[in-house]
Design a protein around this motif. Structure first.
Motif, PDB file in Angstrom:
ATOM      1  N   THR A  91      14.439  -5.447  -0.491  1.00 55.57           N
ATOM      2  CA  THR A  91      13.652  -5.412  -1.714  1.00 55.57           C
ATOM      3  C   THR A  91      14.515  -4.804  -2.809  1.00 55.57           C
ATOM      4  N   GLU A  92      13.919  -4.562  -3.956  1.00 55.29           N
ATOM      5  CA  GLU A  92      14.688  -3.982  -5.050  1.00 55.29           C
ATOM      6  C   GLU A  92      14.977  -2.502  -4.824  1.00 55.29           C
ATOM      7  N   THR A  93      14.282  -1.896  -3.856  1.00 59.80           N
ATOM      8  CA  THR A  93      14.442  -0.454  -3.654  1.00 59.80           C
ATOM      9  C   THR A  93      15.080  -0.065  -2.335  1.00 59.80           C
ATOM     10  N   ARG A  94      14.850  -0.866  -1.270  1.00 63.63           N
ATOM     11  CA  ARG A  94      15.438  -0.513   0.017  1.00 63.63           C
ATOM     12  C   ARG A  94      15.403  -1.693   0.972  1.00 63.63           C
ATOM     13  N   THR A  95      15.938  -1.476   2.190  1.00 63.75           N
ATOM     14  CA  THR A  95      15.989  -2.522   3.212  1.00 63.75           C
ATOM     15  C   THR A  95      15.106  -2.122   4.387  1.00 63.75           C
ATOM     16  N   TYR A  96      14.371  -3.103   4.923  1.00 62.02           N
ATOM     17  CA  TYR A  96      13.458  -2.873   6.036  1.00 62.02           C
ATOM     18  C   TYR A  96      13.805  -3.817   7.184  1.00 62.02           C
ATOM     19  N   THR A  97      13.401  -3.431   8.410  1.00 55.96           N
ATOM     20  CA  THR A  97      13.599  -4.281   9.584  1.00 55.96           C
ATOM     21  C   THR A  97      12.306  -4.373  10.385  1.00 55.96           C
ATOM     22  N   GLN A  98      12.413  -5.072  11.527  1.00 56.00           N
ATOM     23  CA  GLN A  98      11.334  -5.349  12.479  1.00 56.00           C
ATOM     24  C   GLN A  98      10.530  -6.575  12.023  1.00 56.00           C
ATOM     25  N   SER A  99      10.620  -7.636  12.805  1.00 54.92           N
ATOM     26  CA  SER A  99      10.073  -8.937  12.418  1.00 54.92           C
ATOM     27  C   SER A  99       8.580  -8.896  12.134  1.00 54.92           C
ATOM     28  N   LEU A 100       7.810  -8.249  12.988  1.00 52.73           N
ATOM     29  CA  LEU A 100       6.357  -8.248  12.779  1.00 52.73           C
ATOM     30  C   LEU A 100       5.956  -7.346  11.625  1.00 52.73           C
ATOM     31  N   ALA A 101       6.668  -6.258  11.419  1.00 51.63           N
ATOM     32  CA  ALA A 101       6.384  -5.389  10.275  1.00 51.63           C
ATOM     33  C   ALA A 101       6.587  -6.156   8.970  1.00 51.63           C
ATOM     34  N   ILE A 102       7.669  -6.927   8.912  1.00 58.96           N
ATOM     35  CA  ILE A 102       7.967  -7.713   7.709  1.00 58.96           C
ATOM     36  C   ILE A 102       6.916  -8.798   7.504  1.00 58.96           C
ATOM     37  N   ALA A 103       6.609  -9.534   8.572  1.00 52.39           N
ATOM     38  CA  ALA A 103       5.611 -10.608   8.463  1.00 52.39           C
ATOM     39  C   ALA A 103       4.240 -10.041   8.105  1.00 52.39           C
ATOM     40  N   ARG A 104       3.881  -8.906   8.694  1.00 53.54           N
ATOM     41  CA  ARG A 104       2.584  -8.271   8.409  1.00 53.54           C
ATOM     42  C   ARG A 104       2.507  -7.823   6.943  1.00 53.54           C
ATOM     43  N   PHE A 105       3.616  -7.305   6.442  1.00 60.24           N
ATOM     44  CA  PHE A 105       3.661  -6.901   5.033  1.00 60.24           C
ATOM     45  C   PHE A 105       3.305  -8.075   4.123  1.00 60.24           C
ATOM     46  N   PHE A 106       3.925  -9.213   4.368  1.00 55.75           N
ATOM     47  CA  PHE A 106       3.657 -10.373   3.518  1.00 55.75           C
ATOM     48  C   PHE A 106       2.272 -10.967   3.791  1.00 55.75           C
ATOM     49  N   ALA A 107       1.818 -10.911   5.032  1.00 58.70           N
ATOM     50  CA  ALA A 107       0.467 -11.396   5.338  1.00 58.70           C
ATOM     51  C   ALA A 107      -0.572 -10.595   4.558  1.00 58.70           C
ATOM     52  N   ASN A 108      -0.388  -9.291   4.491  1.00 55.71           N
ATOM     53  CA  ASN A 108      -1.286  -8.451   3.699  1.00 55.71           C
ATOM     54  C   ASN A 108      -1.134  -8.721   2.205  1.00 55.71           C
ATOM     55  N   LYS A 109       0.087  -8.837   1.761  1.00 56.66           N
ATOM     56  CA  LYS A 109       0.361  -9.040   0.334  1.00 56.66           C
ATOM     57  C   LYS A 109      -0.252 -10.340  -0.179  1.00 56.66           C
ATOM     58  N   TYR A 110      -0.182 -11.398   0.638  1.00 57.36           N
ATOM     59  CA  TYR A 110      -0.605 -12.714   0.164  1.00 57.36           C
ATOM     60  C   TYR A 110      -1.946 -13.190   0.738  1.00 57.36           C
ATOM     61  N   GLY A 111      -2.669 -12.299   1.415  1.00 61.46           N
ATOM     62  CA  GLY A 111      -4.034 -12.631   1.817  1.00 61.46           C
ATOM     63  C   GLY A 111      -4.183 -13.381   3.126  1.00 61.46           C
ATOM     64  N   PHE A 112      -3.210 -13.241   4.026  1.00 60.28           N
ATOM     65  CA  PHE A 112      -3.293 -13.933   5.308  1.00 60.28           C
ATOM     66  C   PHE A 112      -3.494 -12.979   6.487  1.00 60.28           C
ATOM     67  N   ALA A 113      -3.850 -11.731   6.197  1.00 57.73           N
ATOM     68  CA  ALA A 113      -3.981 -10.728   7.268  1.00 57.73           C
ATOM     69  C   ALA A 113      -5.396 -10.592   7.794  1.00 57.73           C
ATOM     70  N   GLY A 114      -6.387 -11.130   7.085  1.00 57.50           N
ATOM     71  CA  GLY A 114      -7.791 -10.949   7.437  1.00 57.50           C
ATOM     72  C   GLY A 114      -8.546 -10.374   6.254  1.00 57.50           C
ATOM     73  N   LYS A 115      -9.845 -10.619   6.223  1.00 64.13           N
ATOM     74  CA  LYS A 115     -10.646 -10.207   5.064  1.00 64.13           C
ATOM     75  C   LYS A 115     -11.146  -8.773   5.166  1.00 64.13           C
ATOM     76  N   THR A 116     -11.340  -8.281   6.382  1.00 62.53           N
ATOM     77  CA  THR A 116     -11.845  -6.928   6.579  1.00 62.53           C
ATOM     78  C   THR A 116     -10.841  -6.145   7.420  1.00 62.53           C
ATOM     79  N   GLU A 117     -11.059  -4.827   7.510  1.00 59.78           N
ATOM     80  CA  GLU A 117     -10.162  -4.017   8.325  1.00 59.78           C
ATOM     81  C   GLU A 117     -10.203  -4.438   9.787  1.00 59.78           C
ATOM     82  N   GLU A 118     -11.390  -4.771  10.288  1.00 67.33           N
ATOM     83  CA  GLU A 118     -11.492  -5.196  11.692  1.00 67.33           C
ATOM     84  C   GLU A 118     -10.877  -6.563  11.907  1.00 67.33           C
TER      85      GLU A 118
END
Length: 208
Positions: free
Chosen positions: A56-83
């Protein structure tokens, strides 16, 4: 914010993130490197010594699922509720850790006798896992979540379309979703998603 996804010249552990980004229509750099580049220079830039890496513009991250989960949350593909997010995470982790990773462990086993034992055990357990997902984990109509399309569906498609053929060929087993009609419907729905179809048709051709 600009994003750079850094991984090898194959689908591998980065493809689930690429699917999420494709569905989001996100602009990012898909930086593909050789094994030689990784060993000589890129690995030293990884904060945990592994790939894929997300810059990113500030730092570097690893771990495939952490990265995919970040974008899933960012773009609305992680689920509508916490559960629902917890449900999706459960599906993704099950497919990655209880299914795929165990085949990878068998693949890298050097003792042939032990490898064959591991393959038999993993194949049997994988079908049990798929059976449980089919029976107990589908809340939607053609999707894992009641609210619809999520990264959990993409992960199932990733495993079935990108890895099952490779596993079946290498280990001489018949691993597929054919005996699991609800799971197959989910995977088929993902394959018909316009963004997924476009990505699959235009991405670099690699074996795995």
């Amino acid at each position: 914010m600009g994003y750079k996804l850094v991984y090898f010249e194959n689908k591998g552990a980065a493809e689930i993130t690429r699917y999420v980004l494709a569905c989001a229509g996100a602009d990012y750099e898909d930086k593909r490197i050789t094994r030689e580049e990784w060993a000589s220079t890129v690995k030293a830039q990884s904060p945990t010594g592994v790939s894929p890496m997300l810059e990113t513009e500030t730092r570097t991250y690893t771990q495939s699922l952490a990265i995919a989960r970040f974008f899933a949350n960012k773009y609305g593909f992680a689920g509508k509720t916490e559960e629902e997010k917890l449900h999706a995470d459960m599906i993704v982790d099950t497919l990655k850790h209880d299914l795929l990773q165990k085949f990878f462990n068998a693949f890298f086993e050097k003792d042939e006798t032990r490898k064959q034992e591991m393959v038999k055990e993993v194949f049997e357990n994988s079908n049990k896992t798929l059976g449980l997902l089919e029976e107990k984990c589908i809340d939607g109509e053609g999707y894992f979540l009641a609210s619809g399309f999520s990264w959990a569906d993409m992960m199932l498609y990733n495993v079935a379309a990108d890895f099952f053929p490779l596993i079946s060929t290498n280990f001489k087993v018949n691993l597929s979703l054919d005996s699991y009609p609800k799971l197959k419907k989910i995977s088929d729905n993902v394959s018909e998603n316009p963004a997924i179809k476009k990505w699959v048709e235009t991405r670099p051709v690699t074996e795995y």
